[in-house]
Motif scaffolding. Structure first.
Motif, PDB file in Angstrom:
ATOM      1  N   UNK A  99       0.813  -1.225   0.000  1.00 19.65           N
ATOM      2  CA  UNK A  99       0.000   0.000   0.000  1.00 19.65           C
ATOM      3  C   UNK A  99       0.843   1.270   0.000  1.00 19.65           C
ATOM      4  N   UNK A 100       1.970   1.260   0.726  1.00 11.87           N
ATOM      5  CA  UNK A 100       2.788   2.471   0.787  1.00 11.87           C
ATOM      6  C   UNK A 100       3.424   2.805  -0.563  1.00 11.87           C
ATOM      7  N   UNK A 101       3.680   1.781  -1.394  1.00 11.66           N
ATOM      8  CA  UNK A 101       4.197   2.057  -2.739  1.00 11.66           C
ATOM      9  C   UNK A 101       3.128   2.732  -3.586  1.00 11.66           C
ATOM     10  N   UNK A 102       1.895   2.258  -3.488  1.00  8.81           N
ATOM     11  CA  UNK A 102       0.793   2.903  -4.220  1.00  8.81           C
ATOM     12  C   UNK A 102       0.598   4.341  -3.755  1.00  8.81           C
ATOM     13  N   UNK A 103       0.724   4.567  -2.472  1.00  9.78           N
ATOM     14  CA  UNK A 103       0.589   5.926  -1.947  1.00  9.78           C
ATOM     15  C   UNK A 103       1.713   6.818  -2.451  1.00  9.78           C
ATOM     16  N   UNK A 104       2.921   6.276  -2.541  1.00  6.18           N
ATOM     17  CA  UNK A 104       4.048   7.047  -3.073  1.00  6.18           C
ATOM     18  C   UNK A 104       3.821   7.385  -4.543  1.00  6.18           C
ATOM     19  N   UNK A 105       3.277   6.432  -5.305  1.00  2.46           N
ATOM     20  CA  UNK A 105       2.951   6.697  -6.708  1.00  2.46           C
ATOM     21  C   UNK A 105       1.914   7.809  -6.809  1.00  2.46           C
ATOM     22  N   UNK A 116      -3.611   9.243 -10.149  1.00  5.39           N
ATOM     23  CA  UNK A 116      -3.259   7.831 -10.029  1.00  5.39           C
ATOM     24  C   UNK A 116      -4.305   7.062  -9.239  1.00  5.39           C
ATOM     25  N   UNK A 117      -4.527   5.832  -9.656  1.00  4.11           N
ATOM     26  CA  UNK A 117      -5.366   4.881  -8.937  1.00  4.11           C
ATOM     27  C   UNK A 117      -4.568   3.604  -8.720  1.00  4.11           C
ATOM     28  N   UNK A 134     -12.266  -9.454 -10.277  1.00  2.00           N
ATOM     29  CA  UNK A 134     -12.722  -8.519  -9.247  1.00  2.00           C
ATOM     30  C   UNK A 134     -11.642  -7.452  -9.119  1.00  2.00           C
ATOM     31  N   UNK A 135     -12.058  -6.195  -9.144  1.00  2.00           N
ATOM     32  CA  UNK A 135     -11.102  -5.090  -9.158  1.00  2.00           C
ATOM     33  C   UNK A 135     -11.403  -4.172  -7.989  1.00  2.00           C
ATOM     34  N   UNK A 136     -10.414  -3.975  -7.124  1.00  2.00           N
ATOM     35  CA  UNK A 136     -10.561  -3.150  -5.925  1.00  2.00           C
ATOM     36  C   UNK A 136      -9.738  -1.892  -6.118  1.00  2.00           C
ATOM     37  N   UNK A 137     -10.379  -0.728  -6.063  1.00  2.00           N
ATOM     38  CA  UNK A 137      -9.737   0.502  -6.526  1.00  2.00           C
ATOM     39  C   UNK A 137      -9.566   1.499  -5.392  1.00  2.00           C
ATOM     40  N   UNK A 161     -12.831   1.374  -3.125  1.00  2.00           N
ATOM     41  CA  UNK A 161     -12.765   0.966  -1.726  1.00  2.00           C
ATOM     42  C   UNK A 161     -12.160   2.015  -0.799  1.00  2.00           C
ATOM     43  N   UNK A 162     -11.708   3.155  -1.354  1.00  2.00           N
ATOM     44  CA  UNK A 162     -11.157   4.182  -0.477  1.00  2.00           C
ATOM     45  C   UNK A 162     -10.067   4.985  -1.155  1.00  2.00           C
ATOM     46  N   UNK A 163      -9.266   5.718  -0.383  1.00  2.00           N
ATOM     47  CA  UNK A 163      -8.220   6.581  -0.944  1.00  2.00           C
ATOM     48  C   UNK A 163      -7.024   5.782  -1.438  1.00  2.00           C
ATOM     49  N   UNK A 164      -5.999   6.475  -1.878  1.00  2.00           N
ATOM     50  CA  UNK A 164      -4.807   5.828  -2.419  1.00  2.00           C
ATOM     51  C   UNK A 164      -4.267   4.787  -1.446  1.00  2.00           C
ATOM     52  N   UNK A 165      -3.968   3.619  -1.972  1.00  2.00           N
ATOM     53  CA  UNK A 165      -3.453   2.516  -1.167  1.00  2.00           C
ATOM     54  C   UNK A 165      -4.524   1.575  -0.655  1.00  2.00           C
ATOM     55  N   UNK A 166      -5.777   2.025  -0.630  1.00  2.00           N
ATOM     56  CA  UNK A 166      -6.851   1.185  -0.091  1.00  2.00           C
ATOM     57  C   UNK A 166      -7.076  -0.057  -0.943  1.00  2.00           C
TER      58      UNK A 166
END
Length: 293
Positions: A99-105, A116-117, A134-137, A161-166
């Motif tokens: 999740x922290x990598x997605x948040x950094x992106x 970014x999503x 199934x895609x969780x965004x 499903x929520x903000x960045x990283x969720x």
């Protein structure tokens, strides 16, 4: 029609890119494996010789990569997606990463005037080929709304499903549940066989009762037959369980069953089953019970 740059044409990415072409989008793809790029061209997609070339002119960029290092290099690195994309481009990373990598992106994208999503998927190779993922965004609601028509060409269950990283947190939860079910189905097969009960009818009964689940629906026959052709390799599930345990540590929660599942999957990898489907967890349970492989 949307101009899509697609980076990562592997087992999952290749059929996904093909579905986008079939849905009428202009897809330009890149992968280090030249055969995968040629396959996209055969379906009507365009080919690129680099990440930057795939991204050039794209309104949406989709990445489908094995793990964090590849995402960091391809998206954040020199000559990567964020450097090459035009302002306003929507970047959808569908890899399974921390999740922290997605948040950094997401932060880096915002700094460059991009969006970014994180949109990891569940369903494996079969789901990718059948466009039933199934895609969780995770990310902004408005960006999800823009992405949804594209994602509908790839999956059946698509949820913001929520903000960045969720999205990555939900995927981690998915992987711990999938791993746990594989372990339990494996134990059920070993128990039935050791007790002299035919596991075929036995699992048929389980699949029709409260123990019903998608793994029983899709995998019980191949598991009983010891057919472990990879749809999703143990190597990748091992990586994902590392994400689960790291997320649990960051959230400061105890997930004791998840830790055991992670060890069973690690054992499968150590036993040489890493290239097999994660249903080969059955082999691990058999060996722990002294049953012939």
């Amino acid at each position: 029609m949307t101009a899509v740059g697609f980076v990562g044409l592997g087992i999952m990415g290749s059929p996904m890119a093909g579905h986008l072409v079939a849905a009428g989008h202009q897809v330009t793809g890149f992968d280090l494996a030249t055969e995968a790029v040629r396959k996209l061209a055969q379906t009507g997609g365009r080919t690129a010789g680099s990440v930057a070339e795939a991204v050039d002119g794209a309104e949406v960029v989709i990445t489908m990569l094995p793990a964090d290092p590849q995402v960091e290099q391809v998206v954040l690195g020199e000559g990567g997606v964020l450097e090459a994309a035009k302002p306003g481009t929507l970047v959808i990373d569908m890899s399974t990463i921390r999740p922290e990598t997605s948040q950094a992106v997401a932060r880096a994208a915002t700094e460059r005037g991009l969006r970014a999503l994180d949109a990891p998927v569940s369903g494996g190779e079969t789901g990718a080929r059948q466009a039933s993922l199934s895609i969780m965004v995770g990310g902004a609601e408005a960006d999800f709304a823009q992405a949804r028509p594209l994602l509908e060409a790839l999956g059946k269950t698509i949820v913001h499903v929520g903000p960045a990283g969720a999205g990555q947190v939900v995927k981690a939860a998915n992987q711990l549940v999938v791993g746990g079910i594989y372990a339990l189905v494996s134990e059920a097969i070993v128990l039935l066989e050791a007790a002299g009960v035919d596991p075929g009818p036995g699992l048929d009964v389980l699949a029709g009762g409260l123990a019903a689940n998608r793994i029983l629906d899709l995998k019980r026959e191949s598991m009983i037959a010891r057919q472990f052709q990879p749809g999703f390799r143990i190597d990748l599930h091992h990586k994902d369980m590392g994400i689960v345990l790291a997320a649990a540590r960051q959230a400061e929660v105890a997930l004791p069953v998840s830790a055991l599942i992670a060890q069973l999957i690690a054992a499968g990898r150590a036993m040489g089953y890493g290239s097999l489907d994660h249903s080969a967890l059955l082999r691990v349970v058999e060996q722990l019970s002294g049953r012939p492989a």
